[in-house]
Design a protein around this motif. Structure first.
Motif, PDB file in Angstrom:
ATOM      1  N   VAL A  20      64.382  26.359 -12.808  1.00  7.08           N
ATOM      2  CA  VAL A  20      63.711  27.484 -13.451  1.00  7.08           C
ATOM      3  C   VAL A  20      62.395  27.082 -14.128  1.00  7.08           C
ATOM      4  O   VAL A  20      61.390  27.807 -14.019  1.00  7.08           O
ATOM      5  CB  VAL A  20      64.661  28.185 -14.452  1.00  7.08           C
ATOM      6  N   PRO A  21      62.318  25.940 -14.839  1.00  6.95           N
ATOM      7  CA  PRO A  21      61.028  25.581 -15.455  1.00  6.95           C
ATOM      8  C   PRO A  21      59.885  25.485 -14.443  1.00  6.95           C
ATOM      9  O   PRO A  21      58.752  25.878 -14.745  1.00  6.95           O
ATOM     10  CB  PRO A  21      61.316  24.217 -16.100  1.00  6.95           C
ATOM     11  N   PHE A  22      60.182  24.998 -13.237  1.00  6.92           N
ATOM     12  CA  PHE A  22      59.143  24.898 -12.214  1.00  6.92           C
ATOM     13  C   PHE A  22      58.744  26.286 -11.711  1.00  6.92           C
ATOM     14  O   PHE A  22      57.570  26.529 -11.404  1.00  6.92           O
ATOM     15  CB  PHE A  22      59.627  24.023 -11.056  1.00  6.92           C
ATOM     16  N   ALA A  23      59.715  27.196 -11.646  1.00  2.00           N
ATOM     17  CA  ALA A  23      59.409  28.574 -11.242  1.00  2.00           C
ATOM     18  C   ALA A  23      58.546  29.254 -12.298  1.00  2.00           C
ATOM     19  O   ALA A  23      57.592  29.985 -11.971  1.00  2.00           O
ATOM     20  CB  ALA A  23      60.698  29.352 -11.008  1.00  2.00           C
ATOM     21  N   LEU A  24      58.863  29.031 -13.565  1.00  5.50           N
ATOM     22  CA  LEU A  24      58.073  29.619 -14.643  1.00  5.50           C
ATOM     23  C   LEU A  24      56.641  29.106 -14.615  1.00  5.50           C
ATOM     24  O   LEU A  24      55.679  29.858 -14.803  1.00  5.50           O
ATOM     25  CB  LEU A  24      58.724  29.327 -15.999  1.00  5.50           C
ATOM     26  N   GLN A  25      56.484  27.809 -14.362  1.00  8.09           N
ATOM     27  CA  GLN A  25      55.138  27.232 -14.280  1.00  8.09           C
ATOM     28  C   GLN A  25      54.365  27.832 -13.102  1.00  8.09           C
ATOM     29  O   GLN A  25      53.165  28.102 -13.211  1.00  8.09           O
ATOM     30  CB  GLN A  25      55.234  25.716 -14.146  1.00  8.09           C
ATOM     31  N   THR A  31      51.342  32.589  -9.239  1.00  8.05           N
ATOM     32  CA  THR A  31      52.054  32.600  -7.961  1.00  8.05           C
ATOM     33  C   THR A  31      53.244  33.557  -8.031  1.00  8.05           C
ATOM     34  O   THR A  31      54.010  33.527  -8.995  1.00  8.05           O
ATOM     35  CB  THR A  31      52.556  31.187  -7.605  1.00  8.05           C
ATOM     36  N   LYS A  32      53.405  34.373  -7.008  1.00 12.28           N
ATOM     37  CA  LYS A  32      54.597  35.223  -6.928  1.00 12.28           C
ATOM     38  C   LYS A  32      55.744  34.400  -6.368  1.00 12.28           C
ATOM     39  O   LYS A  32      55.602  33.714  -5.355  1.00 12.28           O
ATOM     40  CB  LYS A  32      54.345  36.432  -6.040  1.00 12.28           C
ATOM     41  N   VAL A  33      56.892  34.457  -7.034  1.00  8.57           N
ATOM     42  CA  VAL A  33      58.067  33.688  -6.618  1.00  8.57           C
ATOM     43  C   VAL A  33      59.162  34.648  -6.184  1.00  8.57           C
ATOM     44  O   VAL A  33      59.588  35.515  -6.960  1.00  8.57           O
ATOM     45  CB  VAL A  33      58.579  32.789  -7.761  1.00  8.57           C
ATOM     46  N   TYR A  34      59.629  34.500  -4.944  1.00  7.08           N
ATOM     47  CA  TYR A  34      60.771  35.274  -4.458  1.00  7.08           C
ATOM     48  C   TYR A  34      62.040  34.506  -4.795  1.00  7.08           C
ATOM     49  O   TYR A  34      62.235  33.374  -4.335  1.00  7.08           O
ATOM     50  CB  TYR A  34      60.676  35.500  -2.948  1.00  7.08           C
ATOM     51  N   LEU A 340      58.316  23.310  -3.221  1.00  4.52           N
ATOM     52  CA  LEU A 340      57.980  24.708  -2.975  1.00  4.52           C
ATOM     53  C   LEU A 340      57.383  25.360  -4.219  1.00  4.52           C
ATOM     54  O   LEU A 340      56.470  26.197  -4.124  1.00  4.52           O
ATOM     55  CB  LEU A 340      59.230  25.491  -2.555  1.00  4.52           C
ATOM     56  N   LEU A 341      57.900  24.986  -5.383  1.00  2.00           N
ATOM     57  CA  LEU A 341      57.469  25.609  -6.626  1.00  2.00           C
ATOM     58  C   LEU A 341      56.252  24.925  -7.241  1.00  2.00           C
ATOM     59  O   LEU A 341      55.439  25.561  -7.916  1.00  2.00           O
ATOM     60  CB  LEU A 341      58.621  25.605  -7.637  1.00  2.00           C
ATOM     61  N   GLU A 342      56.110  23.630  -6.989  1.00  2.00           N
ATOM     62  CA  GLU A 342      55.026  22.871  -7.619  1.00  2.00           C
ATOM     63  C   GLU A 342      53.765  22.766  -6.761  1.00  2.00           C
ATOM     64  O   GLU A 342      52.648  22.802  -7.277  1.00  2.00           O
ATOM     65  CB  GLU A 342      55.499  21.448  -7.931  1.00  2.00           C
ATOM     66  N   LYS A 343      53.948  22.638  -5.447  1.00  2.00           N
ATOM     67  CA  LYS A 343      52.825  22.227  -4.605  1.00  2.00           C
ATOM     68  C   LYS A 343      52.449  23.217  -3.503  1.00  2.00           C
ATOM     69  O   LYS A 343      51.407  23.047  -2.865  1.00  2.00           O
ATOM     70  CB  LYS A 343      53.161  20.884  -3.925  1.00  2.00           C
ATOM     71  N   MET A 352      62.031  30.460  -4.182  1.00  2.00           N
ATOM     72  CA  MET A 352      62.919  29.589  -4.959  1.00  2.00           C
ATOM     73  C   MET A 352      64.302  29.645  -4.318  1.00  2.00           C
ATOM     74  O   MET A 352      64.874  30.723  -4.159  1.00  2.00           O
ATOM     75  CB  MET A 352      62.983  30.030  -6.409  1.00  2.00           C
ATOM     76  N   VAL A 353      64.809  28.489  -3.921  1.00  2.00           N
ATOM     77  CA  VAL A 353      66.134  28.386  -3.316  1.00  2.00           C
ATOM     78  C   VAL A 353      67.001  27.486  -4.177  1.00  2.00           C
ATOM     79  O   VAL A 353      66.508  26.771  -5.052  1.00  2.00           O
ATOM     80  CB  VAL A 353      66.056  27.836  -1.874  1.00  2.00           C
ATOM     81  N   ALA A 354      68.297  27.505  -3.931  1.00  2.00           N
ATOM     82  CA  ALA A 354      69.234  26.648  -4.671  1.00  2.00           C
ATOM     83  C   ALA A 354      69.652  25.486  -3.781  1.00  2.00           C
ATOM     84  O   ALA A 354      70.340  25.697  -2.776  1.00  2.00           O
ATOM     85  CB  ALA A 354      70.461  27.454  -5.103  1.00  2.00           C
ATOM     86  N   PRO A 355      69.231  24.252  -4.095  1.00  2.00           N
ATOM     87  CA  PRO A 355      69.685  23.103  -3.313  1.00  2.00           C
ATOM     88  C   PRO A 355      71.209  23.036  -3.329  1.00  2.00           C
ATOM     89  O   PRO A 355      71.848  23.210  -4.370  1.00  2.00           O
ATOM     90  CB  PRO A 355      69.064  21.906  -4.049  1.00  2.00           C
TER      91      PRO A 355
END
Length: 401
Positions: A20-25, A31-34, A340-343, A352-355
């Motif tokens: 979640v912290p990476f998604a928030l950043q 950036t739009k996050v699905y 995916l979230l950082e770069k 955003m997926v769940a490993p």
């Protein structure tokens, strides 16, 4: 500085939420996050439930009964009668703050420190948290993506049973895989539970969302398990009302129920407002559930077919719930999900997926897998798969895979 308990230090992080912290950043960068990582449906909550909350006419928001208020337990009883379990009464239900508390009650009622529960994996990641809290050991039995995550051979369960085994935990239909157990598979589990006098804890919170004309078989359908079965249920996913935090623990065993009630009394009571909303949701809910099931069926078909069209991706078609597990052509999905979230973005959007490593006792087993929740509308699912397809190509180039 105060010391932190070993229990807290050993508590596993949620694979669904730790990124979640990476998604928030990413969102802060514009950036739009699905969000494919979490089972939060975008389906509207039943209007009856919303209106019940809007029209509350109470002067005092008092404690509910520890076992849950009778109005709601009667609604649950009628619901289970409609499923064919006419012997159940309100006394078979303990209302809980979400299905999570019901699982906590079940484990704490059955297990002491060092006891064991057997769970087919991959499994709902928070089972690790619940067992860790009570110093209970998970004994995992792997299922395979090659079989669509069918129940492992029953002989594997027998091999794992020891004098410390207290229960077998299943999720039916399954989170994270969407697998739906057959009657034959459940019959084998019932027989082994009776043979070794252990309990089947059956997490059935996705019961209503099964597809292709199939039907979920509850462990309640095996009356011989009257003393050896606990059902976990919740309103969160059935009525798209995760925020009300209302679930229940169901058992025909008076011995288990009376013991669990001690824990229910110790935490005082389940949420009053949640019970009011949940009671109302059960009114004339057939049309609602049918329409939602139809929508999830469509989303599943769209998502899984698109995923399997990507070179190197393997995704069995789930028969229930609203999740699938997909194997990706990457070296490590934990690394990939963070990348995916950082770069990465495509048209300033990412996913955003769940490993899936966090859904296994041995994270290496899920190192190339992700759990994807199809809780978004079709348009967003199509965009998400387009992003994934493009991201996999770029990831291979960046890391020479």
């Amino acid at each position: 500085m105060p010391n932190i308990s070993n229990r807290a230090q050993n508590m596993p992080a949620s694979p669904v939420r730790k990124l979640v912290p990476f998604a928030l950043q990413a969102k802060q960068r514009g950036t739009k996050v699905y969000h494919l990582n979490i089972g939060q449906p975008d389906i509207e909550t039943p209007e009856t439930a919303l209106n019940a909350l809007k029209n509350i006419d109470l002067k005092v928001l008092e404690y509910a009964l520890s076992e849950g208020n009778i109005e709601y337990r009667k609604a649950l009883t009628e619901y289970y009668h409609s499923l064919g379990f006419a012997d159940l009464t309100p006394d078979n239900f303990i209302v809980t703050n979400g299905g999570s508390e019901a699982l906590n009650f079940a484990i704490s009622t059955l297990c002491d420190d060092g006891d064991e529960v057997i769970i087919p994996e991959p499994y709902y990641a928070n089972y690790n948290g619940f067992t860790s809290t009570f110093n209970v050991n998970v004994v995992a039995i792997p299922s395979s993506i090659d079989t669509g995550f069918a129940l492992p051979p029953i002989e594997e369960f027998e091999k794992k049973i020891t004098p410390r085994t207290r229960a077998i935990v299943i999720c039916n239909p399954g989170n994270p895989t969407g697998y739906l157990y057959t009657r034959e598979e459940l019959q084998k589990l019932a027989e082994i539970a009776l043979k070794y006098d252990i309990v089947i804890i059956s997490d059935e919170v996705y019961r209503e969302y099964v597809y292709d004309g199939k039907q979920q078989i509850s462990m309640l359908a095996f009356p011989e398990l009257s003393e050896n079965c606990i059902i976990i249920d919740s309103e969160s996913k059935r009525y798209s009302m995760c925020g009300v935090r209302i679930g229940c623990m169901i058992t025909r065993s008076k011995k288990i129920r009376d013991a669990a009630m001690l824990f229910a009394q110790a935490r005082l009571s389940p949420v009053l407002l949640g019970q009011i909303a949940a009671t109302a949701a059960h009114q004339n809910d057939g049309a609602y559930i049918r329409s939602v099931r139809e929508e999830y069926t469509h989303r599943r078909n769209v998502l899984v077919d698109l995923l399997n069209s990507i070179p190197g991706v393997i995704c069995p078609k789930p028969k229930g719930a609203f999740y699938c597990v997909a194997e990706l052509p990457v070296d490590d999905t934990e690394k990939f999900a963070q990348w995916l979230l950082e770069k990465y973005t495509l048209n300033n959007e990412t996913i955003m997926v769940a490993p899936a490593g966090g859904f296994y006792s041995d994270p290496e087993l899920g190192k190339k897998q992700v759990r994807i929740a199809y809780v978004l509308k079709e348009e967003d699912l199509r965009k998400s798969v387009e992003i994934l397809r493009n991201a996999l190509e770029k990831y291979k180039l960046d890391f020479n895979i």
